[in-house]
Scaffold this active site. Structure first.
Site, PDB file in Angstrom:
ATOM      1  N   HIS A  72       0.846  -1.195   0.000  1.00 55.83           N
ATOM      2  CA  HIS A  72       0.000   0.000   0.000  1.00 55.83           C
ATOM      3  C   HIS A  72       0.882   1.245   0.000  1.00 55.83           C
ATOM      4  CE1 HIS A  72      -2.349   3.235   1.870  1.00 55.83           C
ATOM      5  NE2 HIS A  72      -3.328   2.740   1.166  1.00 55.83           N
ATOM      6  N   HIS A  73       1.887   1.260   0.870  1.00 55.84           N
ATOM      7  CA  HIS A  73       2.883   2.316   0.789  1.00 55.84           C
ATOM      8  C   HIS A  73       4.197   1.866   1.424  1.00 55.84           C
ATOM      9  CE1 HIS A  73       1.709   3.785   4.971  1.00 55.84           C
ATOM     10  NE2 HIS A  73       3.018   3.703   5.039  1.00 55.84           N
ATOM     11  N   GLN A 148       9.921   0.692   5.884  1.00 59.85           N
ATOM     12  CA  GLN A 148       8.600   0.307   6.395  1.00 59.85           C
ATOM     13  C   GLN A 148       7.678   0.044   5.214  1.00 59.85           C
ATOM     14  OE1 GLN A 148       5.667   3.331   7.613  1.00 59.85           O
ATOM     15  NE2 GLN A 148       5.548   2.318   9.595  1.00 59.85           N
ATOM     16  N   HIS A 150       3.657  -0.993   4.319  1.00 56.22           N
ATOM     17  CA  HIS A 150       2.279  -1.218   4.766  1.00 56.22           C
ATOM     18  C   HIS A 150       1.636  -2.191   3.778  1.00 56.22           C
ATOM     19  CE1 HIS A 150      -2.030   0.647   5.190  1.00 56.22           C
ATOM     20  NE2 HIS A 150      -1.976  -0.600   5.587  1.00 56.22           N
ATOM     21  N   HIS A 217       0.568  14.396   5.691  1.00 55.88           N
ATOM     22  CA  HIS A 217       0.123  13.183   6.369  1.00 55.88           C
ATOM     23  C   HIS A 217      -0.882  13.513   7.467  1.00 55.88           C
ATOM     24  CE1 HIS A 217       0.174   9.234   8.225  1.00 55.88           C
ATOM     25  NE2 HIS A 217       0.495   9.777   9.374  1.00 55.88           N
ATOM     26  N   HIS A 219      -4.473  11.209   9.458  1.00 60.15           N
ATOM     27  CA  HIS A 219      -5.279   9.994   9.370  1.00 60.15           C
ATOM     28  C   HIS A 219      -6.579  10.389   8.677  1.00 60.15           C
ATOM     29  CE1 HIS A 219      -2.699   8.336  12.909  1.00 60.15           C
ATOM     30  NE2 HIS A 219      -2.032   8.485  11.792  1.00 60.15           N
ATOM     31  N   MET A 294      -3.217  12.913  13.195  1.00 56.78           N
ATOM     32  CA  MET A 294      -1.902  13.541  13.063  1.00 56.78           C
ATOM     33  C   MET A 294      -2.042  14.703  12.100  1.00 56.78           C
ATOM     34  SD  MET A 294       1.104  10.833  12.957  1.00 56.78           S
ATOM     35  CE  MET A 294       1.559   9.979  14.445  1.00 56.78           C
TER      36      MET A 294
END
Ligand SMILES: *[C@@H]1O[C@H](CO)[C@@H](O)[C@H](O)[C@H]1NC(C)=O
Ligand SMILES: *[C@@H]1O[C@H](CO)[C@@H](O)[C@H](O)[C@H]1NC(C)=O
Ligand SMILES: *[C@@H]1O[C@H](CO)[C@@H](O)[C@H](O)[C@H]1NC(C)=O
Ligand SMILES: *[C@@H]1O[C@H](CO)[C@@H](O)[C@H](O)[C@H]1NC(C)=O
Ligand SMILES: *[C@@H]1O[C@H](CO)[C@@H](O)[C@H](O)[C@H]1NC(C)=O
Length: 342
Positions: A72-73, A148, A150, A217, A219, A294
């Site tokens: 996803h990312h 990282q 996702h 960024h 949510h 955030m």
């Protein structure tokens, strides 16, 4: 005579070519998941690589090796210390599942967290501008690089993944060093309202900063995130230059800034997140889980000489304690800063 001259010239050319190719060569370092099995939906996995501490490297680009139906990312962090010493760990910002004991849970970095790159939606290779690089390794706060990913969907049994990217790097010192500044707020968002989360800070370092990319960024409540350079003229009027503005629910990658006008000593940087809690019956606080919010505006820049800013963050306590209008800022582009595209 002419021949000796020719020889010297050829020699000089040879030495020049040798010097250009010797250390300026751009190499690739594969930063990939070590054949992992995404065993559930909405999984965030981190894997680290240590940068040798007796040498400096300059990251000049990121070449993704992933597709959006798998990942996803992806985010790449530069850390002083990684979140865990394991080969992989669960580093989900959104993770709320306490019962999941398959993996150690930790943030991407436990010390010195710098976002270096973000990928989503099959974004292509990112090359930094000419002569610009992120310095990592010796003499920097980046001793580890952490990938990282996702994964939104659980993989079928026995299917493993090694998505990731190639770091494009060189050992040749780059004349312009890159950095990322994070503008962010704390605060809380009441239910059924439009809330502005605002931050600003002044540049107190004598450097010329060239912005070139930004990332927003939030949510799920974020509608618009905008970032500005604010410069005060001799008669005290603030001039606001829009660095970038986006719907944060579009792919959260780095995009080119709207302006590349330099930022210098005495300028202010400001960011606003416009949050919509119309459909939420509870107060939302700033935090790491999916239940929280955030407000982040990342600014990627380079400096012409010397090190990037020692200032890494530009934060305020946020609503309901901090708003631009309660500061000495004037000429605030209230409408423009929250203007959405949808
Ligand atoms: C750097 O350290 C590595 C091992 O930690 C060693 O093999 C290498 O020779 C060192 N290089 C220099 C330039 O000191
Ligand atoms: C990743 O790299 C490997 C090896 O170069 C290549 O075979 C594969 O197709 C790449 N995958 C993607 C999604 O780019
Ligand atoms: C938490 O994880 C367990 C084990 O993977 C899973 O069975 C459960 O559905 C998850 N719960 C939530 C709320 O995601
Ligand atoms: C909603 O926001 C407006 C403007 O900021 C404010 O005046 C009002 O009190 C807020 N309402 C609630 C329920 O918080
Ligand atoms: C400062 O900006 C204001 C508003 O744009 C303008 O009217 C004024 O002339 C400017 N003053 C100077 C010294 O540039």
């Amino acid at each position: 005579m002419a021949r000796a001259h020719m020889l010297r010239l050829l020699c000089a050319i040879f030495i020049l070519c040798f010097q250009l190719t010797c250390c300026s060569e751009v190499k690739k370092y594969p930063l990939l998941m070590p054949h992992i099995h995404p065993y559930r939906d909405e999984l965030y996995i981190c894997t680290p690589v240590r940068v040798v501490d007796n040498k400096s490297f300059y990251i000049v680009g990121f070449e993704p090796n992933a597709t959006m139906n798998v990942a996803h990312h992806m985010l790449v962090f530069g850390c002083t210390e990684p979140g865990s010493t394991n080969e992989i760990w669960d580093c989900g910002e959104m993770s709320t599942n306490e019962s999941d004991k398959n993996l150690v849970t930790a943030p991407p970095c436990s010390k010195g967290n710098h976002v270096l790159y973000a990928w989503a939606r099959n974004a292509k290779t990112l090359k930094l501008p000419d002569d610009v690089g992120f310095q990592v390794g010796q003499g920097t706060e980046v001793q580890y690089i952490v990938l990282q990913i996702h994964y939104s969907k659980k993989f079928p049994d026995d299917v493993l993944d090694n998505s990731g990217l190639n770091l494009l790097y060189t050992e040749r010192p780059q004349s312009k060093l890159a950095g990322v500044l994070l503008l962010a707020t704390g605060g809380k968002i009441p239910p059924h309202n439009i809330t502005h989360m605002e931050t600003f800070c002044e540049i107190r370092e004598d450097k010329v900063i060239h912005p070139f990319a930004y990332r927003t960024h939030t949510h799920s409540l974020g509608r618009v995130v905008s970032g500005y350079r604010v410069r005060r003229n001799d008669t005290g009027t603030d001039h606001w230059s829009l660095l970038g503005r986006r719907n944060p629910l579009t792919p959260q990658m780095f995009y080119p800034t709207f302006t590349k006008e330099p930022i210098k000593y005495g300028d202010r940087l400001a960011a606003r997140c416009t949050m919509n809690s119309a459909n939420r019956n509870r107060v939302t606080i700033v935090g790491a889980t999916n239940n929280d919010e955030m407000c982040n505006f990342y600014l990627m820049y380079y400096v012409e000489n010397g090190n990037p800013l020692s200032m890494k963050y530009c934060t305020t306590v946020g609503p309901p304690y901090f708003y631009w209008k309660d500061t000495d800022l004037n000429n605030i582009p209230d409408y423009e800063a929250s203007k959405s595209y949808d």
